[in-house]
Design an enzyme around this catalytic site. Structure first.
Site, short mmCIF file in Angstrom:
data_model
loop_
_atom_site.label_atom_id
_atom_site.label_comp_id
_atom_site.label_asym_id
_atom_site.label_seq_id
_atom_site.Cartn_x
_atom_site.Cartn_y
_atom_site.Cartn_z
N CYS A 2 0.83 -1.19 0.00
CA CYS A 2 0.00 0.00 0.00
C CYS A 2 0.87 1.25 0.00
CB CYS A 2 -0.94 0.09 1.19
SG CYS A 2 -2.10 -1.25 1.28
N LYS A 600 6.59 -3.92 -3.98
CA LYS A 600 8.04 -3.68 -3.85
C LYS A 600 8.49 -3.76 -2.39
CE LYS A 600 12.02 -2.52 -5.65
NZ LYS A 600 12.71 -3.64 -6.29
C1 AGP Z 1 12.75 -9.68 -5.34
O1 AGP Z 1 12.68 -9.72 -6.72
C2 AGP Z 1 11.47 -9.68 -4.66
N1 AGP Z 1 10.52 -8.80 -5.18
C3 AGP Z 1 11.48 -9.84 -3.15
O2 AGP Z 1 11.83 -11.17 -2.93
C4 AGP Z 1 12.40 -8.93 -2.31
O3 AGP Z 1 13.73 -9.22 -2.56
C5 AGP Z 1 12.07 -9.14 -0.82
O4 AGP Z 1 10.75 -8.78 -0.59
C6 AGP Z 1 12.99 -8.38 0.09
O5 AGP Z 1 12.90 -7.01 -0.09
P1 AGP Z 1 13.97 -6.01 0.51
O6 AGP Z 1 15.26 -6.29 -0.15
O7 AGP Z 1 13.42 -4.65 0.20
O8 AGP Z 1 14.04 -6.28 1.98
#
Ligand code: AGP
Length: 605
Positions: A2, A600
């Protein structure tokens, strides 16, 4: 998860500013969208399920009248994606509107209390209780700021929210508690946003809110107070440049492919990071008896890579742990332990939860993150940035490369501090110096191959990514990239383990992607390729220049520059796999920047 945005302006047309900013926040969630403004003492709301541009075409949300408003782009947690559950959510009379990011843990009991007091709750969200609680306090005669404060004190969980009221033409009240929120200031308006990249270009300075703070925004003023005591707090504005700004797609069809192409520049950025920062962090890693590297998803894969290198290059007792599995029951804490958290966003709730639990213990907390001012940077005693620039594509690409390169720099420095493994350290330094041009080559040679191979892979529903040694990291990351954006089921597996079960799935044409640098695992991996080929697998291999043996037994190959220190091959071998995932997603008609069900920043545990 969100995105929230609010803006109070001296001029009309605030809904356009909010709409444009929501588009920049869409990577945080895109199953529904909504906007509310105040005009002539009334709140006007438009919202619906769907991506922002679809809802705009249907409802023209960017044309709501008024100078003050809030907006939301949603990643559903409580309540399915629907018009009713889309934010902004209102009180009974439609006089209070709220947008919220995070989770209100005690929402069920609050809902019950509100309903028995006569409130009509219309959505199935946890967020709606905020609007009704504020309504209650307004009805008791409190001013909006005090009503929001009292409401927030009743909430348990992690949240950031923004409230407007029909009774206050130009005020937005926002609160931050363990979910990100920043304030942007320009000549004509003041706004609040879930993150810095979404701020409008006119913003000149930024105030990063801390947990447990409430802010009152009007077009000409900002007041921040402590949520519990109500005491006014000093403002600490930063220039927008110092906290980063958003780049556009720069002529590329998607952010993901643009960010893949930015990787050579990212390598240069990593190399330009001041040595003093890297030294400080490395110095904290060589002191403890044990180091845990924690992260999620792609960042966890970087943890696995970092663990290998810390052990190999600096003789450090390092262990990778998926952040959501870091429980005191399975972790042995020595009195002299360090935790290195790795996170692109610096906002991942699973990681923050671990850091919060350890903050009062005798543990050194360290971090690597791409977002300065993110929650992670406030919880640790020392952090180093990734210097990758803002990453918008939901699939992490350039930040992964930055993590691997920064970890290589840190491990090299740690080896130097400990006075061990001089040859490995020199070899790593040599690689780092040429990493930008090597990555450039990995992209240019393999992009046409990725387009071609993706056509075959896109027709399949499954794939294996197999490797040995440190390239298990590459296999895991290749599989994650493919599954998250093309929805092809993919598994990364140690190649030696494949005969203990997974091989049962292999039949004619089953894609098996092998990572095969000429390291000590080379001969064994040829054996694994032969086992798969004998069962009809479609074999794609990542090989080094000059390779003959693996090429001969593969259907298709990606070719990577040969390097001396084979432990660093994941930096190059992951590049064609990022491209493969991207082109497979396109071939299957998927949007690589906005994969379904993902966001993200994952700010829920
Ligand atoms: C990666 O392509 C993903 N979208 C996801 O696994 C991501 O790496 C994970 O949520 C960790 O995020 P962060 O590096 O912002 O902590």
């Amino acid at each position: 998860m969100c995105g929230i945005f609010g803006c109070t302006s001296l001029r009309e047309g605030v809904s356009r500013v909010i709409y444009d900013s929501l588009k920049r926040l869409e990577y945080r969630g895109y199953d529904s969208v909504g906007l509310a403004t105040i005009y002539n003492g009334h709140i006007f709301i438009k919202k619906d399920q769907g991506k922002i541009e679809e809802v705009e075409r249907k409802l023209e949300i960017s044309k709501l009248p008024g100078r003050c408003g809030i907006g939301h782009t949603r990643w559903a947690t409580h309540g399915a994606p629907s018009k009713e559950n889309a934010h902004p959510l209102t009180d009974c009379e439609g006089k209070v509107a709220v947008v919220h990011n995070g989770i209100i843990e005690n929402y069920l009991e609050l809902r019950e209390e509100l309903a028995s007091a006569g409130h009509k709750l219309r959505s199935r969200t946890d967020s709606e209780v905020i609007a009704h609680l504020v309504e209650d306090f307004l009805n008791k005669g409190l001013a909006i700021e005090e009503a929001v404060r009292r409401a927030a004190l009743l909430l348990r969980g992690s949240y950031a929210f923004a409230v407007i009221s029909a009774l206050y033409n130009d005020a937005i009240i926002c609160v931050r508690m363990e979910s990100p929120l920043v304030i942007g200031v320009s000549r004509d308006f003041v706004c609040c946003s879930s993150d810095v990249p979404a701020l409008p270009p006119e913003v000149e300075s930024v105030v990063i809110m801390n947990d447990g703070e409430l802010a009152v925004l009007t077009p000409r003023a900002i007041a921040i107070e402590d949520l519990v005591s109500g005491q006014q707090l000093p403002l600490k504005p930063l220039s927008k440049e110092s906290v980063g700004s958003l780049a556009d797609r720069g002529g590329f069809a998607h952010y993901m492919v643009k960010e893949i192409h930015e990787q050579p520049q990212v390598a240069l950025n990593v190399m330009s990071a001041p040595r003093a920062f890297i030294f400080k962090l490395a110095n904290e890693l060589v002191k403890p008896d044990r180091v845990y590297l924690i992260g999620c998803g792609t960042s966890y894969h970087a943890c696995v890579f970092g663990t290998y290198l810390l052990r190999l290059m600096a003789d450090i007792d390092a262990h990778p742990v998926v952040a959501s599995e870091f429980h005191s029951s399975c972790i042995r804490m020595t009195p002299n332990t360090a935790v290195l958290a790795i996170s692109q966003s610096g906002e991942t709730a699973d990681v923050l939860q671990v850091l919060r639990a350890l903050r009062d213990k005798d543990v050194k907390l360290l971090a690597l993150t791409n977002v300065m001012g993110s929650s992670i940077t406030r919880l640790v005693s020392l952090y180093v940035g990734l210097y990758a620039g803002p990453e918008v594509g939901v699939a992490a690409t350039k930040t992964f490369i930055a993590q691997l390169l920064m970890l290589t720099r840190i491990c090299t420095e740690a080896a130097r501090i400990k006075g061990v493994n001089h040859d490995l350290a020199s070899s790593a330094e040599k690689f780092l110096r040429s990493s930008a041009s090597l990555i450039e080559k990995a992209i240019s040679v393999n992009e046409p191959r990725a387009k071609d191979i993706a056509v075959d892979i896109a027709l399949r529903d499954n794939a294996f990514f197999l490797a040995r040694g440190i390239n298990i990291v590459t296999a895991l990351e290749g599989a994650l990239k493919l599954k998250e954006i093309s929805y092809i089921h993919a598994e990364g597996y140690p190649a030696g383990e494949s005969k203990h079960g997974p091989i049962a799935l292999v039949e004619e044409g089953y894609p098996c992607i092998f990572i095969c640098p000429r390291d000590e695992t080379y001969n064994k991996i040829i054996g694994n390729i032969m086992e798969m080929k004998a069962r009809g697998a479609f074999v794609v291999s990542c090989v080094e220049e000059g390779d003959r043996d693996v090429k001969e037994v593969s259907d298709k190959t990606f070719v990577l520059p040969e390097i001396e220190l084979k432990q660093l091959t994941p930096v190059l071998h992951v590049v064609p796999l990022q491209l493969l995932a991207y082109y497979a997603a396109l071939a299957r008609g998927c949007d690589p920047d906005r994969p379904r069900n993902l966001a993200k920043s994952v700010t829920v545990t």
